[in-house]
Design a protein around this motif. Structure first.
Motif, PDB file in Angstrom:
ATOM      1  N   PHE A 289       0.835  -1.210   0.000  1.00  0.00           N
ATOM      2  CA  PHE A 289       0.000   0.000   0.000  1.00  0.00           C
ATOM      3  C   PHE A 289       0.867   1.256   0.000  1.00  0.00           C
ATOM      4  N   VAL A 290       1.798   1.348   0.943  1.00  0.00           N
ATOM      5  CA  VAL A 290       2.610   2.568   1.040  1.00  0.00           C
ATOM      6  C   VAL A 290       3.544   2.701  -0.165  1.00  0.00           C
ATOM      7  N   LEU A 291       3.983   1.561  -0.704  1.00  0.00           N
ATOM      8  CA  LEU A 291       4.823   1.598  -1.901  1.00  0.00           C
ATOM      9  C   LEU A 291       4.088   2.271  -3.054  1.00  0.00           C
ATOM     10  N   ASP A 292       2.843   1.846  -3.306  1.00  0.00           N
ATOM     11  CA  ASP A 292       2.112   2.387  -4.446  1.00  0.00           C
ATOM     12  C   ASP A 292       1.672   3.830  -4.231  1.00  0.00           C
ATOM     13  N   VAL A 293       1.444   4.226  -2.992  1.00  0.00           N
ATOM     14  CA  VAL A 293       1.185   5.643  -2.729  1.00  0.00           C
ATOM     15  C   VAL A 293       2.434   6.453  -3.067  1.00  0.00           C
ATOM     16  N   ALA A 294       3.579   6.006  -2.571  1.00  0.00           N
ATOM     17  CA  ALA A 294       4.826   6.745  -2.764  1.00  0.00           C
ATOM     18  C   ALA A 294       5.325   6.694  -4.202  1.00  0.00           C
ATOM     19  N   PHE A 295       4.915   5.661  -4.941  1.00  0.00           N
ATOM     20  CA  PHE A 295       5.333   5.535  -6.341  1.00  0.00           C
ATOM     21  C   PHE A 295       5.020   6.803  -7.134  1.00  0.00           C
ATOM     22  N   TYR A 296       3.940   7.461  -6.757  1.00  0.00           N
ATOM     23  CA  TYR A 296       3.546   8.664  -7.480  1.00  0.00           C
ATOM     24  C   TYR A 296       4.393   9.868  -7.105  1.00  0.00           C
ATOM     25  N   ALA A 364      14.516   2.372   2.724  1.00  0.00           N
ATOM     26  CA  ALA A 364      15.399   3.333   3.391  1.00  0.00           C
ATOM     27  C   ALA A 364      15.919   4.376   2.399  1.00  0.00           C
ATOM     28  N   ALA A 365      16.368   3.902   1.238  1.00  0.00           N
ATOM     29  CA  ALA A 365      16.883   4.826   0.218  1.00  0.00           C
ATOM     30  C   ALA A 365      15.789   5.769  -0.269  1.00  0.00           C
ATOM     31  N   LEU A 366      14.560   5.244  -0.491  1.00  0.00           N
ATOM     32  CA  LEU A 366      13.464   6.089  -0.952  1.00  0.00           C
ATOM     33  C   LEU A 366      13.089   7.130   0.097  1.00  0.00           C
ATOM     34  N   THR A 367      13.120   6.753   1.375  1.00  0.00           N
ATOM     35  CA  THR A 367      12.802   7.707   2.437  1.00  0.00           C
ATOM     36  C   THR A 367      13.785   8.874   2.425  1.00  0.00           C
ATOM     37  N   VAL A 368      15.069   8.556   2.337  1.00  0.00           N
ATOM     38  CA  VAL A 368      16.106   9.601   2.306  1.00  0.00           C
ATOM     39  C   VAL A 368      15.947  10.473   1.062  1.00  0.00           C
ATOM     40  N   LEU A 369      15.755   9.848  -0.086  1.00  0.00           N
ATOM     41  CA  LEU A 369      15.634  10.600  -1.337  1.00  0.00           C
ATOM     42  C   LEU A 369      14.406  11.496  -1.337  1.00  0.00           C
ATOM     43  N   TYR A 370      13.275  10.996  -0.830  1.00  0.00           N
ATOM     44  CA  TYR A 370      12.070  11.813  -0.774  1.00  0.00           C
ATOM     45  C   TYR A 370      12.235  12.978   0.187  1.00  0.00           C
ATOM     46  N   VAL A 371      12.921  12.772   1.292  1.00  0.00           N
ATOM     47  CA  VAL A 371      13.175  13.868   2.231  1.00  0.00           C
ATOM     48  C   VAL A 371      14.014  14.950   1.561  1.00  0.00           C
ATOM     49  N   VAL A 372      15.069  14.530   0.871  1.00  0.00           N
ATOM     50  CA  VAL A 372      15.953  15.497   0.191  1.00  0.00           C
ATOM     51  C   VAL A 372      15.197  16.239  -0.901  1.00  0.00           C
ATOM     52  N   ILE A 459       5.697  15.161  -1.653  1.00  0.00           N
ATOM     53  CA  ILE A 459       6.871  14.286  -1.592  1.00  0.00           C
ATOM     54  C   ILE A 459       7.316  14.084  -0.152  1.00  0.00           C
ATOM     55  N   GLU A 460       7.185  15.118   0.668  1.00  0.00           N
ATOM     56  CA  GLU A 460       7.501  14.967   2.097  1.00  0.00           C
ATOM     57  C   GLU A 460       6.546  13.952   2.751  1.00  0.00           C
ATOM     58  N   ILE A 461       5.272  14.001   2.354  1.00  0.00           N
ATOM     59  CA  ILE A 461       4.297  13.023   2.866  1.00  0.00           C
ATOM     60  C   ILE A 461       4.673  11.618   2.412  1.00  0.00           C
ATOM     61  N   PHE A 462       5.111  11.487   1.147  1.00  0.00           N
ATOM     62  CA  PHE A 462       5.495  10.175   0.636  1.00  0.00           C
ATOM     63  C   PHE A 462       6.684   9.599   1.410  1.00  0.00           C
ATOM     64  N   LEU A 467       8.799   5.325   5.054  1.00  0.00           N
ATOM     65  CA  LEU A 467       9.319   4.976   6.380  1.00  0.00           C
ATOM     66  C   LEU A 467       8.444   3.912   7.034  1.00  0.00           C
ATOM     67  N   ILE A 468       7.131   4.028   6.880  1.00  0.00           N
ATOM     68  CA  ILE A 468       6.211   3.004   7.404  1.00  0.00           C
ATOM     69  C   ILE A 468       6.496   1.666   6.727  1.00  0.00           C
ATOM     70  N   GLY A 469       6.726   1.690   5.420  1.00  0.00           N
ATOM     71  CA  GLY A 469       7.058   0.463   4.696  1.00  0.00           C
ATOM     72  C   GLY A 469       8.317  -0.193   5.230  1.00  0.00           C
ATOM     73  N   PHE A 470       9.314   0.627   5.558  1.00  0.00           N
ATOM     74  CA  PHE A 470      10.560   0.103   6.136  1.00  0.00           C
ATOM     75  C   PHE A 470      10.268  -0.634   7.443  1.00  0.00           C
ATOM     76  N   LEU A 471       9.432  -0.065   8.287  1.00  0.00           N
ATOM     77  CA  LEU A 471       9.169  -0.644   9.610  1.00  0.00           C
ATOM     78  C   LEU A 471       8.377  -1.951   9.520  1.00  0.00           C
ATOM     79  N   VAL A 472       7.338  -2.005   8.662  1.00  0.00           N
ATOM     80  CA  VAL A 472       6.509  -3.216   8.610  1.00  0.00           C
ATOM     81  C   VAL A 472       7.241  -4.366   7.905  1.00  0.00           C
ATOM     82  N   THR A 473       8.322  -4.067   7.213  1.00  0.00           N
ATOM     83  CA  THR A 473       9.105  -5.138   6.567  1.00  0.00           C
ATOM     84  C   THR A 473       9.625  -6.137   7.589  1.00  0.00           C
ATOM     85  N   PHE A 474       9.846  -5.694   8.824  1.00  0.00           N
ATOM     86  CA  PHE A 474      10.357  -6.584   9.869  1.00  0.00           C
ATOM     87  C   PHE A 474       9.326  -7.636  10.286  1.00  0.00           C
ATOM     88  N   TRP A 475       8.072  -7.469   9.893  1.00  0.00           N
ATOM     89  CA  TRP A 475       7.036  -8.458  10.218  1.00  0.00           C
ATOM     90  C   TRP A 475       7.073  -9.676   9.288  1.00  0.00           C
TER      91      TRP A 475
END
Length: 491
Positions: A289-296, A364-372, A459-462, A467-475
């Motif tokens: 879900f978060v991947l496809d939201v951020a894809f845009y 992780a890389a997408l989170t950093v890139l979107y923040v920048v 993009i900041e929202i994305f 970041l949420i996607g990074f965290l739920v990956t541990f499940w």
């Protein structure tokens, strides 16, 4: 194995072609249906109609992933897989003949209806192609083969632009003489999406079920027969007990032992009522879900990159052929910059690095890139178009050398055979819900405060979503080097 790869790969080529050709088709339709519109509205499809067309396949995909995924577990993966292909072929041809009525629906409403049915067939390919490939592959190459099937999506994306360029070239002189000849162009481009499915339909129809599904089907039949036999025996004992009681003899008419019932495997709801199983499904669904939201977050900026590399044009005043062909060429360049390489880096590293490392790295890389990009959006564009293109390319690279591929692969491995397609469909449908939220919801905010003024904040929202996607990956458990039976605990 080779046959299943080719059939499933062709399915994803066609699926991506149909998913991503909508942007090109809407652009062409602007010249056909709004060529006489005044001012800045000339040659541009109004936002309400363009959004309707663009989300149509996504809505259909969501439905198809849920419905055909469930049917795949119940009636067989390959039979439902074939049914989906037939639906795509018929609906794609129907969509290419969409037109206005004298009174009532216009061409965009008819196109929306047809494309929803296209999307249902396309959506079914996600859970069914994943489970077919997963169940056919051996443990050493399962991730690589599943990734390669999904990577065909990149070629389908490129194919949409390449076909459009070829068809535009065939009509070049006609378009410059009469812009309404573009009506043929968008119909041909859309209709081409039915060809891959039609070519591979015979192999879909004749593909046998995997041994794993056959074994599961036999087990299911055996359980049902044993359950029926137990019920018949219980009824016979109760009848005998009633006969004994009427004759005045004492009888012990207690219930039959419930051993067979206890031996039946848990249902979908029972299995996922346990947190250790539910968290895996939540992990795969939320991540998608978060991947496809951020894809845009990437797609919102494609026009900026096309302009920076000199492939944009003035829709109102420039030659229609030049504008359309250059935009298609710009889309090809954008995809070749990072998207296609990202797919194939994953293909060749997934069995070495594992699913979890690749997905964590990507998020992780997408989170950093979107923040920048989000917080320094205007500063980067004002100082260097090259720097913006580099960041854009890296975002596309880590999209596919990351969660875009692993979100497809993982759900095809971590769930039991009896509802593998259903659970994959639920995960994929969550992704399509994210795409709809982004396209029909968040994208409407991009002009808040002025043209494209709200894009940096989006993009900041994305970045928060990734970041949420990074965290739920541990499940989600790592599946590298483990058989499907070892992963799910099946015999």
């Amino acid at each position: 194995m080779i046959r299943s790869f080719l059939v499933c790969g062709a399915a994803f080529f066609a699926d991506a072609y149909l998913l991503f050709s909508s942007n090109i088709i809407v652009m062409i339709m602007g010249y056909v249906y709004f060529h006489e519109a005044p001012g800045t509205e000339r040659n541009v499809v109004p936002n309400k109609w363009s959004t309707l067309v663009k989300v149509a396949v996504q809505v259909g995909c969501l439905l198809g992933q849920l419905i055909l995924g469930r049917l795949g577990d119940k009636f067989g993966r390959t039979s439902v897989f074939s049914m989906g292909a037939i639906l795509v072929i018929i609906s794609t041809v129907g969509a290419s003949f969409s037109s206005d009525t004298v009174r009532g629906f216009n061409v965009f409403i008819f196109l929306f209806i047809w494309l929803v049915f296209v999307g249902i067939g396309v959506g079914g390919d996600y859970p069914l192609a994943a489970t077919i490939t997963s169940e056919y592959a051996n443990v050493e190459t399962r991730g690589k083969v599943m990734s390669a099937v999904f990577a065909c999506q990149g070629f389908g994306n490129l194919g949409a632009s390449i076909v459009a360029i070829i068809v535009l070239a065939c009509f070049k002189s006609s378009i410059r003489h009469d812009v309404y000849m573009l009506d043929y162009v968008w119909r041909i481009c859309l209709g081409f999406g039915a060809i891959p499915g039609a070519v591979t339909l015979y192999w879909r129809l004749t593909m046998p079920e995997s041994k794993r599904f056959q074994a599961e089907a036999k087990r299911r039949i055996a359980v049902e027969e044993a359950h029926d036999a137990e019920n018949e025996l219980l009824l016979a004992k109760e009848a005998a007990a009633r006969t004994s009681e009427s004759a005045g003899s004492p009888s012990s008419s207690g219930r039959m032992p419930d051993a067979q019932a206890r031996s039946q495997p848990a249902s979908f709801s029972e299995y996922f009522s346990k947190w250790r199983n539910l968290k895996v499904l939540l992990g795969t669904a939320i991540a998608w879900f978060v991947l496809d939201v951020a894809f845009y977050g990437i797609n919102l900026n494609s026009s900026v990159v096309i302009s920076a590399i000199g492939f944009s044009g003035d829709v109102q005043h420039d030659d229609p052929y030049d504008v359309l062909s250059r935009n298609c060429l710009g889309n090809i360049i954008i995809n070749l910059l990072g998207s296609v390489p990202g797919y194939w880096i994953t293909v060749f590293t997934i069995e070495k690095l594992g699913r979890k490392k690749i997905q964590l790295l990507g998020f992780a890389a997408l989170t950093v890139l979107y923040v920048v990009i989000g917080f320094a959006y205007h500063q980067i564009l004002d100082r260097s178009n090259v720097a913006f293109i580099v960041l854009f390319t890296l975002a596309q690279l880590f999209q596919n050398f990351g969660p875009n591929v692993t979100c497809f692969v993982w759900p095809g491995e971590v769930f039991p055979t009896r509802f593998r397609a259903t659970a994959h469909g639920v995960s994929a449908a969550a992704g399509k819900l994210g795409a709809i939220v982004a396209q029909a919801g968040l994208m409407t905010l991009k002009d808040r405060g002025g043209p494209n003024a709200f894009i940096p904040h989006l993009i900041e929202i994305f970045a928060l979503f990734t970041l949420i996607g990074f965290l739920v990956t541990f499940w989600i458990p790592e599946t590298k080097g483990r058989t499907l039976e070892e992963i799910t605990g099946e015999e």
